[in-house]
Scaffold this motif. Structure first.
Motif, PDB file in Angstrom:
ATOM      1  N   MET A   1      68.034  75.622  50.652  1.00 44.96           N
ATOM      2  CA  MET A   1      68.936  74.429  50.540  1.00 44.96           C
ATOM      3  C   MET A   1      67.838  73.286  51.283  1.00 44.96           C
ATOM      4  SD  MET A   1      72.714  73.802  52.647  1.00 44.96           S
ATOM      5  CE  MET A   1      73.032  75.364  52.241  1.00 44.96           C
ATOM      6  N   THR A   2      68.277  72.269  50.332  1.00 50.98           N
ATOM      7  CA  THR A   2      67.366  70.950  50.500  1.00 50.98           C
ATOM      8  C   THR A   2      68.474  69.821  50.900  1.00 50.98           C
ATOM      9  OG1 THR A   2      65.609  71.474  49.719  1.00 50.98           O
ATOM     10  CG2 THR A   2      65.856  69.318  50.073  1.00 50.98           C
ATOM     11  N   ALA A   3      68.361  68.832  51.927  1.00 51.39           N
ATOM     12  CA  ALA A   3      69.114  67.832  52.230  1.00 51.39           C
ATOM     13  C   ALA A   3      68.473  66.654  51.933  1.00 51.39           C
ATOM     14  CB  ALA A   3      69.640  67.768  53.639  1.00 51.39           C
ATOM     15  N   ILE A   4      68.977  65.788  50.853  1.00 51.35           N
ATOM     16  CA  ILE A   4      68.127  64.521  50.709  1.00 51.35           C
ATOM     17  C   ILE A   4      68.951  63.363  51.313  1.00 51.35           C
ATOM     18  CG2 ILE A   4      67.525  63.059  48.895  1.00 51.35           C
ATOM     19  CD1 ILE A   4      67.422  65.546  46.938  1.00 51.35           C
ATOM     20  N   VAL A   5      68.398  62.615  52.224  1.00 50.90           N
ATOM     21  CA  VAL A   5      69.132  61.779  53.079  1.00 50.90           C
ATOM     22  C   VAL A   5      68.030  60.467  53.132  1.00 50.90           C
ATOM     23  CG1 VAL A   5      70.525  63.229  54.652  1.00 50.90           C
ATOM     24  CG2 VAL A   5      68.166  62.510  55.177  1.00 50.90           C
ATOM     25  N   ARG A   6      68.520  59.321  53.434  1.00 53.08           N
ATOM     26  CA  ARG A   6      67.942  58.086  53.600  1.00 53.08           C
ATOM     27  C   ARG A   6      67.571  57.813  55.072  1.00 53.08           C
ATOM     28  NH1 ARG A   6      70.854  52.759  53.245  1.00 53.08           N
ATOM     29  NH2 ARG A   6      72.770  53.438  53.986  1.00 53.08           N
ATOM     30  N   ASN A   7      68.467  58.459  55.923  1.00 53.83           N
ATOM     31  CA  ASN A   7      68.211  58.127  57.380  1.00 53.83           C
ATOM     32  C   ASN A   7      67.176  58.873  57.953  1.00 53.83           C
ATOM     33  OD1 ASN A   7      68.658  57.907  60.221  1.00 53.83           O
ATOM     34  ND2 ASN A   7      70.760  58.200  60.335  1.00 53.83           N
ATOM     35  N   LYS A   8      66.158  58.461  58.339  1.00 56.17           N
ATOM     36  CA  LYS A   8      65.038  58.973  58.835  1.00 56.17           C
ATOM     37  C   LYS A   8      65.424  59.714  60.212  1.00 56.17           C
ATOM     38  CE  LYS A   8      61.742  57.457  55.904  1.00 56.17           C
ATOM     39  NZ  LYS A   8      60.890  56.507  55.196  1.00 56.17           N
ATOM     40  N   GLU A   9      66.391  59.486  60.946  1.00 57.76           N
ATOM     41  CA  GLU A   9      66.784  59.928  62.153  1.00 57.76           C
ATOM     42  C   GLU A   9      67.727  61.069  62.243  1.00 57.76           C
ATOM     43  OE1 GLU A   9      65.801  58.412  64.905  1.00 57.76           O
ATOM     44  OE2 GLU A   9      64.640  56.955  63.705  1.00 57.76           O
ATOM     45  N   TYR A  10      67.890  61.614  60.771  1.00 49.44           N
ATOM     46  CA  TYR A  10      68.580  62.756  60.371  1.00 49.44           C
ATOM     47  C   TYR A  10      67.848  64.017  60.744  1.00 49.44           C
ATOM     48  CZ  TYR A  10      71.322  66.433  58.144  1.00 49.44           C
ATOM     49  OH  TYR A  10      72.085  67.496  57.755  1.00 49.44           O
ATOM     50  N   LYS A  11      68.179  65.061  61.477  1.00 48.14           N
ATOM     51  CA  LYS A  11      67.410  66.144  61.664  1.00 48.14           C
ATOM     52  C   LYS A  11      68.271  67.414  61.577  1.00 48.14           C
ATOM     53  CE  LYS A  11      63.737  63.816  63.210  1.00 48.14           C
ATOM     54  NZ  LYS A  11      63.326  63.119  62.368  1.00 48.14           N
ATOM     55  N   ASN A  12      67.809  68.426  60.858  1.00 51.46           N
ATOM     56  CA  ASN A  12      68.785  69.559  60.790  1.00 51.46           C
ATOM     57  C   ASN A  12      67.723  70.755  60.443  1.00 51.46           C
ATOM     58  OD1 ASN A  12      70.340  71.647  59.765  1.00 51.46           O
ATOM     59  ND2 ASN A  12      71.701  70.331  58.779  1.00 51.46           N
ATOM     60  N   SER A  13      67.640  71.696  61.582  1.00 56.87           N
ATOM     61  CA  SER A  13      66.468  72.768  61.320  1.00 56.87           C
ATOM     62  C   SER A  13      66.966  73.867  60.578  1.00 56.87           C
ATOM     63  CB  SER A  13      66.476  73.330  63.024  1.00 56.87           C
ATOM     64  OG  SER A  13      67.802  73.732  63.518  1.00 56.87           O
ATOM     65  N   SER A  14      68.454  73.917  59.981  1.00 53.79           N
ATOM     66  CA  SER A  14      68.820  74.858  59.041  1.00 53.79           C
ATOM     67  C   SER A  14      68.566  74.759  57.714  1.00 53.79           C
ATOM     68  CB  SER A  14      70.303  74.790  59.045  1.00 53.79           C
ATOM     69  OG  SER A  14      70.679  75.112  60.470  1.00 53.79           O
ATOM     70  N   VAL A  15      67.975  73.543  57.299  1.00 47.93           N
ATOM     71  CA  VAL A  15      67.755  73.178  55.985  1.00 47.93           C
ATOM     72  C   VAL A  15      66.324  72.140  55.799  1.00 47.93           C
ATOM     73  CG1 VAL A  15      70.121  73.159  55.180  1.00 47.93           C
ATOM     74  CG2 VAL A  15      68.999  70.962  55.829  1.00 47.93           C
ATOM     75  N   LYS A  16      65.918  72.378  54.577  1.00 48.26           N
ATOM     76  CA  LYS A  16      64.458  71.575  54.505  1.00 48.26           C
ATOM     77  C   LYS A  16      65.212  70.040  54.273  1.00 48.26           C
ATOM     78  CE  LYS A  16      61.172  70.558  50.996  1.00 48.26           C
ATOM     79  NZ  LYS A  16      60.730  70.714  49.386  1.00 48.26           N
ATOM     80  N   VAL A  17      64.757  69.058  54.848  1.00 50.20           N
ATOM     81  CA  VAL A  17      65.271  67.624  54.800  1.00 50.20           C
ATOM     82  C   VAL A  17      64.136  66.927  54.153  1.00 50.20           C
ATOM     83  CG1 VAL A  17      65.898  65.654  55.965  1.00 50.20           C
ATOM     84  CG2 VAL A  17      66.643  67.760  56.972  1.00 50.20           C
TER      85      VAL A  17
END
Length: 122
Positions: A1-17
């Motif tokens: 699973m991959t999250a594509i986000v524009r907010n570089k502050e977003y962190k999630n160790s469960s998925v590739k960001v």
């Protein structure tokens, strides 16, 4: 699973960001995904047109691929309330303060789509 986000502050160790603005995404960025789920949301009069723009952009990026597109529509304005096709936003009791986001979501909902584009309500 991959999250594509524009907010570089977003962190999630469960998925590739992957950090990128949605309008900077390219076809190459989405190669290899089984599905793309868009949970795009905005809540100001100035940004409501982005709902439709995002839907068109993602549909175009995935055109010709086997990747499914799932668009999560904010709110319940486009839900049908009877067997005549009446949407909740077209009823007299629909809250006026939510009409802008409901209309924006409806415009993206009815944008021409492929047989691999699905809409859900959040």
């Amino acid at each position: 699973m991959t999250a594509i986000v524009r907010n570089k502050e977003y962190k999630n160790s469960s998925v590739k960001v992957f950090y990128k603005d949605i309008f900077e995404l390219t076809k190459a960025d989405l190669v290899g995904f089984d599905a793309v789920i868009s949970a795009f949301g905005t809540f100001t009069d100035v940004t409501f047109p982005l709902y439709k723009k995002v839907a068109i952009h993602l549909i175009n990026l995935l055109s010709g691929s086997s990747t499914r597109l799932i668009i999560i529509v904010s709110g319940a304005g486009t839900l049908l309330v009877d067997d005549k096709g009446t949407m909740a936003m077209d009823t007299p009791d629909f809250p006026h303060e939510y009409m802008g986001v409901a209309r924006a979501a409806a415009e993206s909902f009815f944008e021409p789509k492929t047989n691999r584009t699905y809409f859900g309500c959040m």
